[in-house]
Scaffold this motif. Sequence first.
Motif, PDB file in Angstrom:
ATOM      1  N   ALA A 113      45.879  32.429 177.551  1.00 21.86           N
ATOM      2  CA  ALA A 113      44.501  32.013 177.822  1.00 21.86           C
ATOM      3  C   ALA A 113      44.425  30.995 178.960  1.00 21.86           C
ATOM      4  CB  ALA A 113      43.869  31.437 176.556  1.00 21.86           C
ATOM      5  N   ALA A 163      44.143  43.825 179.208  1.00 15.44           N
ATOM      6  CA  ALA A 163      42.925  43.241 178.630  1.00 15.44           C
ATOM      7  C   ALA A 163      43.186  42.651 177.251  1.00 15.44           C
ATOM      8  CB  ALA A 163      41.821  44.305 178.547  1.00 15.44           C
ATOM      9  N   LEU A 188      45.236  39.356 178.064  1.00 17.88           N
ATOM     10  CA  LEU A 188      44.729  38.343 178.996  1.00 17.88           C
ATOM     11  C   LEU A 188      43.217  38.122 178.940  1.00 17.88           C
ATOM     12  CD1 LEU A 188      47.108  39.159 181.928  1.00 17.88           C
ATOM     13  CD2 LEU A 188      46.879  36.930 180.833  1.00 17.88           C
ATOM     14  N   SER A 189      42.490  38.988 178.270  1.00 15.90           N
ATOM     15  CA  SER A 189      41.052  38.731 178.162  1.00 15.90           C
ATOM     16  C   SER A 189      40.514  39.181 176.808  1.00 15.90           C
ATOM     17  CB  SER A 189      40.283  39.391 179.310  1.00 15.90           C
ATOM     18  OG  SER A 189      40.415  40.788 179.273  1.00 15.90           O
ATOM     19  N   GLU A 230      38.441  38.759 173.306  1.00 20.78           N
ATOM     20  CA  GLU A 230      37.086  38.248 173.112  1.00 20.78           C
ATOM     21  C   GLU A 230      37.083  36.720 173.108  1.00 20.78           C
ATOM     22  OE1 GLU A 230      33.475  38.550 169.884  1.00 20.78           O
ATOM     23  OE2 GLU A 230      34.938  40.171 169.995  1.00 20.78           O
ATOM     24  N   VAL A 265      37.694  34.789 175.706  1.00 19.40           N
ATOM     25  CA  VAL A 265      38.538  34.216 176.758  1.00 19.40           C
ATOM     26  C   VAL A 265      38.038  34.722 178.108  1.00 19.40           C
ATOM     27  CG1 VAL A 265      40.864  34.173 177.748  1.00 19.40           C
ATOM     28  CG2 VAL A 265      40.568  34.041 175.272  1.00 19.40           C
ATOM     29  N   VAL A 266      37.841  33.795 179.027  1.00 19.48           N
ATOM     30  CA  VAL A 266      37.435  34.179 180.379  1.00 19.48           C
ATOM     31  C   VAL A 266      38.627  34.868 181.040  1.00 19.48           C
ATOM     32  CG1 VAL A 266      36.736  33.323 182.652  1.00 19.48           C
ATOM     33  CG2 VAL A 266      35.834  32.252 180.574  1.00 19.48           C
ATOM     34  N   PRO A 267      38.454  36.106 181.498  1.00 18.26           N
ATOM     35  CA  PRO A 267      39.590  36.792 182.128  1.00 18.26           C
ATOM     36  C   PRO A 267      39.977  36.112 183.438  1.00 18.26           C
ATOM     37  CG  PRO A 267      37.642  38.230 182.084  1.00 18.26           C
ATOM     38  CD  PRO A 267      37.259  36.931 181.450  1.00 18.26           C
ATOM     39  N   ARG A 277      42.074  38.589 189.458  1.00 19.07           N
ATOM     40  CA  ARG A 277      43.197  39.533 189.551  1.00 19.07           C
ATOM     41  C   ARG A 277      43.143  40.315 190.851  1.00 19.07           C
ATOM     42  NH1 ARG A 277      43.669  44.243 185.156  1.00 19.07           N
ATOM     43  NH2 ARG A 277      41.895  45.074 186.283  1.00 19.07           N
TER      44      ARG A 277
END
Length: 132
Positions: A74, A97, A100-101, A103, A105-107, A110
Amino acid sequence: MSEPRKQAVITEEAPSAIGPYSQAVVVDGFVYTSGQVGFDPYTGQISADGIEAQTEQVMRNLKAVLAAAGCRMADVIKTTVFLKDMNDFAAMNAIYARHLSPEGVVPPARSTVEVARLPRDARVEIEVIARQ
């Protein structure tokens, strides 16, 4: 002007560096990882040929390096993804996803590029920048 202090990150939970580079370095609270491919840190072998298995191993390797630097997934703010075949994007992206992203969490930002070849003919390599 003095140079920023640079500290190497080393863990046995991810593949060791096999050249003049570090698994990651920390400078001023930022963690810069080397690219990770799907090598199993215990056998030194690349995961199965499939993009899914290799991407999962890449994520395990990145988590281990980040943990050794005191970070979590995160905390990742930027990634660069290198794919041997852009047709693997959707399969890689689904696993990416999840790690790294999830629910809430700001992705991270990239970049994704297709490359001609990766070490040991890996299908994917990912490097990240995180903030402690």
